[in-house]
Scaffold this active site. Structure first.
Site, PDB file in Angstrom:
ATOM      1  N   CYS A 180     -73.378 -69.860  20.276  1.00 34.54           N
ATOM      2  CA  CYS A 180     -73.988 -70.998  19.600  1.00 34.54           C
ATOM      3  C   CYS A 180     -74.798 -70.511  18.410  1.00 34.54           C
ATOM      4  CB  CYS A 180     -74.925 -71.746  20.543  1.00 34.54           C
ATOM      5  SG  CYS A 180     -74.036 -72.540  21.887  1.00 34.54           S
ATOM      6  N   GLY A 237     -70.227 -72.346  16.513  1.00 33.79           N
ATOM      7  CA  GLY A 237     -69.982 -73.355  17.535  1.00 33.79           C
ATOM      8  C   GLY A 237     -69.479 -74.642  16.931  1.00 33.79           C
ATOM      9  N   ASN A 257     -79.445 -69.997  21.993  1.00 35.61           N
ATOM     10  CA  ASN A 257     -78.254 -69.173  21.772  1.00 35.61           C
ATOM     11  C   ASN A 257     -78.346 -68.003  22.736  1.00 35.61           C
ATOM     12  OD1 ASN A 257     -77.150 -66.906  19.121  1.00 35.61           O
ATOM     13  ND2 ASN A 257     -76.001 -67.766  20.816  1.00 35.61           N
ATOM     14  N   GLY A 258     -77.335 -67.865  23.583  1.00 35.51           N
ATOM     15  CA  GLY A 258     -77.341 -66.777  24.565  1.00 35.51           C
ATOM     16  C   GLY A 258     -76.936 -67.306  25.926  1.00 35.51           C
ATOM     17  N   CYS A 291     -76.183 -57.435  20.193  1.00 34.18           N
ATOM     18  CA  CYS A 291     -74.750 -57.561  20.527  1.00 34.18           C
ATOM     19  C   CYS A 291     -73.885 -56.939  19.436  1.00 34.18           C
ATOM     20  CB  CYS A 291     -74.410 -59.041  20.668  1.00 34.18           C
ATOM     21  SG  CYS A 291     -72.647 -59.363  20.772  1.00 34.18           S
ATOM     22  N   TYR A 327     -66.988 -59.400  15.186  1.00 35.82           N
ATOM     23  CA  TYR A 327     -66.247 -60.657  15.046  1.00 35.82           C
ATOM     24  C   TYR A 327     -67.110 -61.875  14.754  1.00 35.82           C
ATOM     25  CZ  TYR A 327     -63.899 -64.936  16.611  1.00 35.82           C
ATOM     26  OH  TYR A 327     -63.417 -66.209  16.687  1.00 35.82           O
ATOM     27  N   CYS A 381     -68.182 -60.699  28.798  1.00 33.51           N
ATOM     28  CA  CYS A 381     -69.572 -60.746  28.334  1.00 33.51           C
ATOM     29  C   CYS A 381     -70.322 -61.788  29.147  1.00 33.51           C
ATOM     30  CB  CYS A 381     -69.618 -61.124  26.856  1.00 33.51           C
ATOM     31  SG  CYS A 381     -71.304 -61.391  26.268  1.00 33.51           S
ATOM     32  N   CYS A 433     -75.775 -53.525  22.571  1.00 27.84           N
ATOM     33  CA  CYS A 433     -75.049 -53.802  23.806  1.00 27.84           C
ATOM     34  C   CYS A 433     -73.579 -53.772  23.444  1.00 27.84           C
ATOM     35  CB  CYS A 433     -75.404 -55.176  24.360  1.00 27.84           C
ATOM     36  SG  CYS A 433     -74.325 -55.656  25.746  1.00 27.84           S
ATOM     37  N   CYS A 440     -68.899 -55.195  26.499  1.00 31.54           N
ATOM     38  CA  CYS A 440     -67.519 -55.707  26.487  1.00 31.54           C
ATOM     39  C   CYS A 440     -66.511 -54.578  26.268  1.00 31.54           C
ATOM     40  CB  CYS A 440     -67.357 -56.807  25.440  1.00 31.54           C
ATOM     41  SG  CYS A 440     -67.941 -56.382  23.792  1.00 31.54           S
TER      42      CYS A 440
END
Ligand code: AMP
Length: 472
Positions: free
Chosen positions: A2, A28, A102-103, A240, A246, A388, A442, A445
């Site tokens: 988001c 989003g 967001n998260g 992230c 991406y 994720c 992080c 993934c």
């Protein structure tokens, strides 16, 4: 995933938030909402669909005031419900409060179960709502203390904007999983998931919020607060990495880095690792997200770059159920090959990630049908092997093709002539960090190393929380 945007101290708060949400639309597309504050009242407009479909002059006119927060929501799980559209608005003992998130909270299920056990009635199936219930139950006299108390009980990823009758509060979780930046527009303070929104409204970027930082705007003051100070040193920053690969728009800066430049470097590094002599006549990208990496790959390999795939920017959600005969039309509607670029050529196709492999399979088939002699697929990230749990709506692990297949098997499935991924060390070096040293990212993934423990049953199943609950 988001996006959140907020502004405090501007007479055109709703209009500017509307523009900010436009710049965050890529984060989003499922729902869009704005809440404003005026004369000790909060006003809410949330709608399903795109920002441009959700707001017009009439709707914006119903959002008075000098402070606003906004949200765009993404979910591919089909749990597309207006009750999950944010910002949420609640009335509780201490007044009105609105929240945009967001998260993804990884302990939301157990917290919710506990709260429901003591009588809480939830209005949504979103993890975000737990924060408000925890605030409502907190006994601390000061609202910021009640927020801090609530946040100490949740774990996972959260970049939050909260609006009350008098304050706008911005929060970044102690790991800083999701981005959140602060800027200035004349006397107003602005917040955005990504800096590209500041560019649009001509706000000046000040800085990113630190992991674990809370910023409170009230009257003419902007104060910073660090309620997680006690955990400092133990909790490491974990921005992230997939935002850089991406998710984020290339004209944004995240973690002090230009997303565009990092992607070009990922492409260059990929070419150093995977471009073989005499392999390929032309480099093309899967647009839009693969373009910077393809430019980097072409520059490093010495091959020409061309637009071999054209993306339609007018395709929203399609509502026609495809018959078997036209089952693949979804990808064709979005992407179309340029025959004159690919016909008779050995084509190197650069994409940023390969998740299920189904889109890539269709793209390879499309390029071959357009006359490509060979299709060499190059992915500017490592294999996505793990789900994720911190806000990306990635599929369950079993659906991630790289979780259970070798590169050769994936290449066979996708139908390409050759397939290569960027190494994890190569990804880290593209982001100016060294494999083995603490990167501050992080990359669970790609590695399966989760910085925050996942709740028991989810850890067992490795099912993305965002499938059952709402992803933000
Ligand atoms: P596939 O071949 O089906 O695995 O799809 C790969 C494509 O999905 C790539 O072009 C990626 O840019 C894109 N992609 C990666 N992550 C996501 C995501 N979370 N949501 C939507 N698309 C994504």
């Amino acid at each position: 995933m988001c996006g959140v945007f907020g502004i405090y101290g501007h007479e055109e708060a709703a209009n500017l938030t509307y523009l900010g949400l436009h710049a965050l639309q890529h984060r989003g597309q499922e729902s869009a909402g704005i809440v404003t504050s005026s004369d000790k009242r909060l006003y809410q407009q949330v709608h399903m669909g795109l920002v441009s479909d959700s707001f017009n002059a009439d709707v914006l006119a119903r959002l008075p005031g000098n402070a606003a927060i906004g949200h765009v929501r993404y979910s591919t799980s089909g749990h597309s419900e207006i009750r999950n559209a944010q910002p949420f608005l609640f009335e509780y003992a201490h007044g009105s409060i609105s929240i945009a998130h967001n998260g993804n909270l990884v302990n939301a299920r157990s917290v919710r179960k506990r709260l429901e056990g003591t009588g809480s009635i939830f209005q949504t199936n979103s993890d975000t709502e737990t924060i408000i219930h925890l605030m409502a139950q907190a006994r601390e006299p000061e609202s910021i203390e009640r927020l801090a108390s609530a946040l100490r009980q949740v774990t996972g990823a959260y970049s939050l904007l909260l609006l009350t009758e008098t304050r706008l509060i911005a929060v970044r979780d102690p790991h800083g999983f999701r981005p959140l930046a602060i800027g200035k527009l004349k006397d107003a303070t602005v917040f955005s998931s990504e800096t590209c929104a500041f560019g649009l409204i001509e706000a000046e970027m000040e800085r990113e919020l630190d992991p674990g930082e809370v910023v409170i705007c009230e009257g003419s003051s902007v104060r910073s607060y660090r309620p997680f100070e006690a955990t400092r040193g133990r909790v490491k920053e974990r921005g992230c990495v997939f935002e850089h690969v991406y998710f984020a728009r290339p004209d944004s800066d995240i973690n002090g880095r230009s997303v565009y430049s990092s992607r070009v470097r990922m492409g260059q590094q990929l070419a150093r690792e995977a471009a073989n002599e005499g392999e390929g006549d032309v480099v093309i990208a899967v647009p839009d997200s693969g373009v910077p990496a393809a430019i980097g790959y072409a520059a490093e390999s010495g091959l020409p770059f061309a637009n071999g795939l054209i993306r339609s920017h007018y395709v929203g959600r399609t509502f026609i159920e495809p018959q078997d005969s036209i089952r693949h039309f979804g990808v064709r509607l979005k992407l179309s090959p340029v025959r004159s670029v690919v016909e008779g050529k050995r084509v190197v196709v650069v994409d940023d990630s390969l998740v299920r492999g189904t889109t890539s399979h269709k793209i390879v088939a499309m390029l071959k049908a357009a006359g490509a002699k060979e299709v060499h697929l190059r992915i500017s990230a490592p294999p996505t092997t793990h789900s994720c749990f911190y806000g990306l709506d990635t599929p369950t692990r079993s659906e991630l093709i790289a979780s259970s297949h070798s590169i050769k098997e994936i290449a066979d499935f996708v139908g390409c002539t050759s397939l290569a991924y960027l190494s994890h060390a190569g990804l880290m070096s593209s982001l100016d960090t060294v494999e083995g040293e603490d990167s501050g990212f992080c990359s669970a993934c790609f590695t399966g190393q989760y910085p925050v423990a996942i709740e028991g049953e989810n850890a067992g199943k490795l099912v993305s929380l965002s499938k059952g609950s709402a992803a933000h």
